[in-house]
Design an enzyme around this catalytic site. Sequence first.
Site, PDB file in Angstrom:
ATOM      1  N   GLU A  49       0.836  -1.203   0.000  1.00 12.97           N
ATOM      2  CA  GLU A  49       0.000   0.000   0.000  1.00 12.97           C
ATOM      3  C   GLU A  49       0.875   1.260   0.000  1.00 12.97           C
ATOM      4  O   GLU A  49       0.609   2.221  -0.746  1.00 12.97           O
ATOM      5  CB  GLU A  49      -0.900  -0.018   1.239  1.00 12.97           C
ATOM      6  N   ASP A  53       0.858   3.851  -3.248  1.00  7.89           N
ATOM      7  CA  ASP A  53       0.500   5.257  -3.097  1.00  7.89           C
ATOM      8  C   ASP A  53       1.464   6.144  -3.892  1.00  7.89           C
ATOM      9  O   ASP A  53       1.056   7.081  -4.580  1.00  7.89           O
ATOM     10  CB  ASP A  53       0.515   5.628  -1.615  1.00  7.89           C
ATOM     11  N   ASP A 122      -7.204   0.907   0.373  1.00  4.72           N
ATOM     12  CA  ASP A 122      -5.818   0.473   0.597  1.00  4.72           C
ATOM     13  C   ASP A 122      -5.459  -0.697  -0.307  1.00  4.72           C
ATOM     14  O   ASP A 122      -4.322  -0.799  -0.791  1.00  4.72           O
ATOM     15  CB  ASP A 122      -5.627   0.070   2.065  1.00  4.72           C
ATOM     16  N   GLU A 125      -4.416   0.428  -3.779  1.00  4.70           N
ATOM     17  CA  GLU A 125      -3.027   0.906  -3.799  1.00  4.70           C
ATOM     18  C   GLU A 125      -2.050  -0.263  -3.769  1.00  4.70           C
ATOM     19  O   GLU A 125      -1.013  -0.241  -4.456  1.00  4.70           O
ATOM     20  CB  GLU A 125      -2.778   1.837  -2.618  1.00  4.70           C
TER      21      GLU A 125
END
Length: 235
Positions: A49, A53, A122, A125
């Site tokens: 995650e 990002d 999440d 990502e």
Amino acid sequence: MELNFKEHLKAVEKNIGISFENKHLLETALTHSSYANENKNAKFNERLEFLGDAVLELSTSEYLFKTFSNIPEGELTRKRALVVCETSLYGISQRWELGKYIRMSKGEELTGGRTRVSILADCVEAIIAAVYLDKGFKFAKAFVVEVFRNIIEKAMRDEIILDYKTKLQEVLQVKGKVDIKYELIKYEGPPHRRKFYVRLSFDNSIKAYGDGYTKKEAEQCAAYTALKGLKVLNE
């Protein structure tokens, strides 16, 4: 890896349109920390995650920079924030039907984990990071642009809502004053990573729940869920 989860991996690959060389990357991306807490050898998706990002933000930044050459930096920053926000990621998770396929503990599942905005966002990502590690940045960048194309277009038209509490209040009070209440149910986790859970009610009945790493985020999540239930949002 259990047989049923192998089928889940295939389903997710079909939904996102990618076949992974390293299936374990996707397996990790689809594994929530609650599952790993009960299965010591399982890797969970929080590190992915973190990486996803960064891949998402860089891919989006480059696309906006090259595509909208006449828009100043400050405006591009605002548009990018709309594209990469949790709400946009949640919309992608619904398109991919991730709630069906994430591995999580029974306890997390029983408390609504499969529909929880933060968990699903999440996971998106984490999948972006898995694509990057499996295919390289050039492929991952094209993947992000294609997946988020509609969201980017909506952001450029200012059609993405970030303040769902205000939007809900506007919708409900068209016909008069409505008493809207956000109630903190509980919080959990260490002080540096505390998660809050709230309950939203109006018209004297409970309408939605939300969670987040701040009370404000949890309330926004609950308002978003309520707006979805009212069929106000078209995402």
